[in-house]
Design an enzyme around this catalytic site. Structure first.
Site, PDB file in Angstrom:
ATOM      1  CE  LYS A  49      32.869  52.711  33.457  1.00 51.69           C
ATOM      2  NZ  LYS A  49      31.768  52.414  32.136  1.00 51.69           N
ATOM      3  CE1 TYR A  85      25.911  55.027  30.196  1.00 52.85           C
ATOM      4  CE2 TYR A  85      24.190  55.646  31.810  1.00 52.85           C
ATOM      5  CZ  TYR A  85      25.336  55.209  31.403  1.00 52.85           C
ATOM      6  OH  TYR A  85      26.028  55.036  32.800  1.00 52.85           O
ATOM      7  CB  THR A 106      44.588  13.297  15.817  1.00 47.64           C
ATOM      8  OG1 THR A 106      44.401  11.934  15.627  1.00 47.64           O
ATOM      9  CG2 THR A 106      45.331  13.945  14.776  1.00 47.64           C
ATOM     10  CG  HIS A 107      41.305  11.374  18.363  1.00 50.89           C
ATOM     11  ND1 HIS A 107      40.088  11.676  18.378  1.00 50.89           N
ATOM     12  CD2 HIS A 107      41.775  11.103  17.057  1.00 50.89           C
ATOM     13  CE1 HIS A 107      39.470  11.727  17.237  1.00 50.89           C
ATOM     14  NE2 HIS A 107      40.528  11.451  16.345  1.00 50.89           N
ATOM     15  CG  ASN A 126      54.702  21.319  41.211  1.00 50.03           C
ATOM     16  OD1 ASN A 126      54.726  20.076  40.949  1.00 50.03           O
ATOM     17  ND2 ASN A 126      54.543  21.367  42.484  1.00 50.03           N
ATOM     18  CD  GLN A 151      28.580  53.369  37.235  1.00 45.97           C
ATOM     19  OE1 GLN A 151      28.236  54.491  37.289  1.00 45.97           O
ATOM     20  NE2 GLN A 151      28.621  52.857  38.276  1.00 45.97           N
ATOM     21  CB  SER A 162      31.686  54.065  38.208  1.00 45.85           C
ATOM     22  OG  SER A 162      31.819  55.296  37.872  1.00 45.85           O
ATOM     23  CG  ASN A 180      24.909  59.123  28.799  1.00 42.68           C
ATOM     24  OD1 ASN A 180      25.351  58.968  29.829  1.00 42.68           O
ATOM     25  ND2 ASN A 180      23.657  59.502  28.528  1.00 42.68           N
ATOM     26  CB  SER A 229      56.093  20.237  46.610  1.00 40.53           C
ATOM     27  OG  SER A 229      55.410  19.801  47.630  1.00 40.53           O
TER      28      SER A 229
HETATM   29  N1  ARG Z   1      29.542  56.619  35.641  1.00 34.47           N
HETATM   30  C1  ARG Z   1      28.899  56.422  34.455  1.00 34.47           C
HETATM   31  C2  ARG Z   1      29.489  55.334  33.723  1.00 34.47           C
HETATM   32  O1  ARG Z   1      30.430  54.794  33.935  1.00 34.47           O
HETATM   33  C3  ARG Z   1      28.982  57.789  33.544  1.00 34.47           C
HETATM   34  C4  ARG Z   1      27.739  57.945  32.976  1.00 34.47           C
HETATM   35  C5  ARG Z   1      26.760  58.236  33.520  1.00 34.47           C
HETATM   36  N2  ARG Z   1      25.581  58.740  32.965  1.00 34.47           N
HETATM   37  C6  ARG Z   1      24.310  59.060  33.488  1.00 34.47           C
HETATM   38  N3  ARG Z   1      23.359  59.442  32.680  1.00 34.47           N
HETATM   39  N4  ARG Z   1      24.095  58.969  34.731  1.00 34.47           N
HETATM   40  O2  ARG Z   1      28.370  54.909  32.686  1.00 34.47           O
END
Ligand code: ARG
Length: 469
Positions: free
Chosen positions: A332, A324, A162-163, A292, A329, A30, A117, A284
């Site tokens: 993000k 967890y 409206t509409h 535009n 992961q 990650s 975690n 354009s």
């Molecule tokens: N890279 C992991 C994440 O973003 C970190 C946590 C990993 N924890 C584990 N028990 N492998 O979630």
């Protein structure tokens, strides 16, 4: 000393005999996206080290070495000097490894009473908190831009729809302040989300807490959380705060997409309501006359990504058992993309709104089309004691007559009103015509000029503006 295992560079290498398949490293990393959490990881790790010293799990000197080294690692990362490797998986491991490289055994103590975690939950919460603060500032700037436009162009009378059919007249200030309200609710949702998420995860450790004598209240204070999270299993599995954050972002995105669609239409020759600033439009490559509204189209288009991110997160957490799971992961990339998209959209919208003008003449020239005064005429009849339904039907018939004669209601002769059994004679003419119809409004929160003035005054004071009148 025992011989180091083949995975000694990994934080979990001890129980493994063979090395990790390179494809697994590439698949499970990650670091390519969570490096963005570095400043928050440093901040949380420093707080954790101070707490460990506070309870005697580190000496004061060890904690000092760790916090200083972390400071330096943070500076190195900010300056682009960190070398990233998928073998180290994520930002937490990179920072810990850099610390151990610098401090040896002292560095090896930082992860005491902590798991990635609770660490990742803490980092992400700190990131969401700071992102909310940043976005809130951007939303306020957009509110300023709408209010500024309302101050400059607010007295223009617009057809309200409206509409997408002409309905009743509204003052431009009234129209623009509708968006101030929406943005204010958007800010409120973000603030609610911030309040609810502001609980310290650290100390939950992997899932069950720790047998070491930590002081979570101390860490809480260090990191400015309002409360200590009460249940370690919940902490380790909870991503509600990300769902709520990205939902709030999605609503902002939807507000912007609807507004963008409206202004795309309003900037066409067909509508001729708005003149968008050149600096926020594009041309354009083939047609020399084109200007535009690409910025508005992309604000509308990028909302698809934000909604996709919300969907991704909801499906991600669906059906996960406690606590967890590595699935988490994947939270993000979605959260980052949604935030980046919305922040960029809000910022560019601000510039565009600030430079937009209303096409006053074109708007005024067509204001008499579409019977914007018909409803006010009906209400005038109601004031004279005519039952609402009868008044509705009577005015409907008059509108039909106008359509046959291709004229406005105000152009009908007194006989037409007499024939419709409106015995009001001259009084009807006092509410006919768009300008008079607008003046007739009186309810709170309506487009009545005094009500709009009150709204303007309220926004001026809420946004801390000096009176621009
Ligand atoms: N890279 C992991 C994440 O973003 C970190 C946590 C990993 N924890 C584990 N028990 N492998 O979630």
């Amino acid at each position: 000393m025992s011989t180091p295992s083949p995975e000694a560079h990994k934080t979990w290498g001890g129980r493994f005999t063979g090395s990790t398949d390179a494809r697994v490293e590439a698949f499970t990393e990650s670091i390519s996206f969570d490096r963005r959490l570095a400043p928050f990881d440093i901040q949380a790790s420093q707080a954790h080290a101070r707490m460990l010293a506070h309870v005697g799990l580190l000496t004061a000197d060890e904690a000092k070495q760790i916090t200083l080294a972390l400071e330096q690692i943070g500076a190195d990362i900010a300056a682009g000097r960190m070398v990233y490797s998928t073998a180290l998986e994520d930002i937490h491991t990179h920072i810990e490894k850099a610390l151990i490289d610098q401090l040896g055994d002292v560095g090896r103590k930082l992860h005491t009473a902590r798991s990635r975690n609770d660490q990742v939950a803490t980092d992400v919460k700190l990131w969401v908190r700071s992102s909310i603060d940043q976005l809130d500032q951007a939303l306020v700037q957009l509110q300023h831009a709408f209010l500024g436009l309302a101050e400059r162009e607010g007295k223009v009378i617009l057809p309200g729809y409206t509409h997408l059919q002409r309905a009743q007249p509204v003052l431009a200030a009234h129209y623009l302040m509708a968006y101030l309200e929406k943005l204010e609710r958007d800010r409120g949702r973000l603030a609610d989300c911030r309040r609810r998420l502001n609980e310290l995860p650290l100390g939950a450790a992997a899932l069950a807490g720790t047998s070491l004598p930590i002081d979570r209240e101390f860490t809480r204070q260090q990191l400015g959380f309002d409360r200590v999270a009460a249940n370690s299993l919940d902490v380790s599995s909870d991503r509600d705060f990300l769902l709520e954050f990205v939902f709030s972002l999605s609503v902002i995105s939807l507000h912007l997409a609807g507004w963008a669609e409206e202004w795309i239409l309003w900037s066409t020759v067909e509508f001729s309501v708005l003149d968008l600033p050149d600096a926020f439009c594009t041309g354009s490559s083939m047609m020399p006359h084109k200007k535009n509204p690409d910025v508005l189209e992309l604000i509308r288009g990028k909302s698809a990504k934000v909604l996709g991110c919300l969907h991704q997160l909801m499906v991600l957490v669906k059906g996960l058992p406690l606590a967890y799971n590595r699935d988490l992961q994947e939270d993000k990339p979605a959260a980052f993309a949604a935030f980046d998209t919305v922040l960029a959209s809000v910022e560019i919208a601000t510039g565009l709104v600030a430079g937009t003008k209303f096409r006053r003449e074109a708007i005024a020239a067509r204001l008499d089309n579409g019977f914007l005064d018909a409803t006010t005429l009906m209400e005038a009849l109601v004031k004279e004691g005519v039952p609402l339904r009868s008044a509705h039907e009577t005015v409907g018939k008059l509108v039909r007559l106008c359509e046959e004669r291709r004229c406005r209601l105000a152009d009908l002769p007194p006989e037409a009103f007499e024939a419709a059994r409106i015995g009001l004679s001259q009084r009807v003419y006092q509410v006919l015509g768009v300008e008079q119809a607008l003046q007739a409004f009186c309810s709170d929160g309506s487009t009545a000029p005094e009500a709009v003035e009150r709204q303007l005054a309220s926004w001026r004071s809420r946004l801390g503006r000096v009176d621009e009148k």
